[in-house]
Scaffold this motif. Structure first.
Motif, PDB file in Angstrom:
ATOM      1  N   THR A  26      37.831  50.117  47.906  1.00 51.76           N
ATOM      2  CA  THR A  26      38.411  49.751  49.207  1.00 51.76           C
ATOM      3  C   THR A  26      38.327  50.881  50.233  1.00 51.76           C
ATOM      4  O   THR A  26      39.313  51.530  50.554  1.00 51.76           O
ATOM      5  N   ARG A  31      45.774  47.797  46.424  1.00 53.84           N
ATOM      6  CA  ARG A  31      44.420  48.302  46.546  1.00 53.84           C
ATOM      7  C   ARG A  31      44.449  49.829  46.482  1.00 53.84           C
ATOM      8  O   ARG A  31      45.379  50.465  46.979  1.00 53.84           O
ATOM      9  N   ASP A  54      39.374  36.785  45.145  1.00 52.85           N
ATOM     10  CA  ASP A  54      40.094  38.037  45.332  1.00 52.85           C
ATOM     11  C   ASP A  54      40.668  38.537  44.005  1.00 52.85           C
ATOM     12  O   ASP A  54      41.118  37.746  43.172  1.00 52.85           O
ATOM     13  N   ASP A  87      44.717  43.303  41.990  1.00 54.27           N
ATOM     14  CA  ASP A  87      44.996  44.734  42.038  1.00 54.27           C
ATOM     15  C   ASP A  87      43.743  45.558  41.726  1.00 54.27           C
ATOM     16  O   ASP A  87      42.908  45.141  40.920  1.00 54.27           O
ATOM     17  N   THR A  88      43.642  46.735  42.345  1.00 48.22           N
ATOM     18  CA  THR A  88      42.618  47.713  41.965  1.00 48.22           C
ATOM     19  C   THR A  88      43.285  49.075  41.857  1.00 48.22           C
ATOM     20  O   THR A  88      44.204  49.400  42.618  1.00 48.22           O
TER      21      THR A  88
END
Length: 340
Positions: free
Chosen positions: A186, A221, A300, A303-304
């Protein structure tokens, strides 16, 4: 060094080329300047690069061609002998891949094949290329590690970038082409893409319009500031990938190989809730956002979260710019660029 930067009119490509010119590297930029988003900002980035080249006295050459054009890529490598290739061109966008998958085949598969082939025959010392955190897909083991599997992408965009990683490995194995793949998390910052959340949110809030917030702002993110990404890209590019002497064929590891092949996460190692990201923007703009809260969108990832320890171990660098600082920098650039 003489370095090819593909996607040079793009967000990360522009910043990477700028840093290289500033440190005295000759840059050849390659970009089709397509209309996936506002072409004006791409042209302005190119103007900035030409101005920087004149200011620093470091050569910048620009090739306005499509990487999917094999003859154009071959001609570029015949004209220039590169010390490094940094491949950042791609069809980006998670949601757009649902609407137009063929664009991703052309830009992410065919184009990358042409780059690999050109590097192979030119005996390029090192190819560094962009991948994405989206390859982790349905993986819920946090933080994401290069040593985890990434075999269940949730969108076609991620599938094409995972394919790039495997394609690169095959060339590293077959032709001893040193390759380093970088999974970006991101990325945001000045000169960003207008289709990205921060750009859209800022534009809407300044116009007193509501912002569309998916998953009710609850997903997280690992927002990574563009200058941090560029530092990681250049350090990884400078250090040529080598075969891993400790590689064990009985315990294969997705991040390593006995070929000159590497994979690194580049993330801030600090997941932030989307709602907190919006709060940072509200603070920078001194405005309260009107929010249209919606469910999580198709494709989508909730979470990252990056484990960037492998990058730190390899090149002694790890992104660390706080979101509040990065967002403020973006807002300052946005106000200046659009005179608002």
């Amino acid at each position: 060094m003489k370095i090819l930067v593909t996607g040079v009119a793009g967000f990360i490509g522009f910043h990477t080329a700028s840093r290289l010119l500033e440190r005295g590297d000759e840059v050849v930029g390659f970009d089709s300047v397509n209309d996936y988003y506002d072409v004006d900002i791409k042209e302005r980035r190119l103007e900035e690069l030409h101005s920087l080249s004149e200011k620093t006295g470091t050569p910048f050459h620009f090739i306005r061609k499509n990487l999917a054009d094999q003859k154009a890529v071959t001609s570029c490598f015949e004209e220039h002998k590169f010390d490094r290739v940094i491949h950042l061109a791609a069809q980006a966008g998670v949601r757009y891949s649902i609407e137009n998958p063929h664009s991703y085949v052309e830009s992410n598969i065919i184009a990358f094949t042409n780059v690999l082939e050109a590097c192979r025959y030119a005996k390029t010392p090192h190819l560094t290329y962009a991948s994405t955190s989206s390859v982790y897909g349905a993986n819920t083991n946090m933080p994401f590690s290069e040593h985890d599997g990434a075999n269940h992408p949730l969108q076609f965009y991620a599938a094409t970038k995972k394919a790039n990683e495997m394609m690169a490995h095959s060339y590293s194995h077959l032709f001893s082409l040193p390759t380093t793949g970088l999974r970006f998390f991101t990325v945001y910052g000045p000169w960003g893409r207008p289709d990205m959340a921060l750009f859209k949110f800022t534009k809407s809030m300044l116009a007193d319009e509501p912002i569309t917030v998916f998953n009710h702002g609850n997903h997280t993110r690992d927002f990574t500031y563009v200058a941090d990404i560029v530092e990681g890209v250049i350090r990884a590019s400078d250090q040529i990938a080598e075969p891993n002497a400790d590689w064990n064929s009985d315990d294969p590891d997705p991040a390593t190989s006995n070929a000159p092949y590497r994979l690194f996460n580049i993330g801030n190692n600090n997941p932030v809730k989307l709602s907190a990201y919006i709060e940072a923007l509200e603070h920078a703009l001194n405005k309260t956002a009107k929010q249209d809260l919606l469910p999580l969108q198709a494709g989508d990832v909730p979470d990252t979260y990056a484990d960037s320890s492998e990058l730190k171990n390899a090149v002694n660098y790890q992104p660390a710019t706080p979101v509040k600082e990065g967002v403020a920098n973006f807002v300052a650039w946005y106000r200046d660029y659009y005179q608002v």
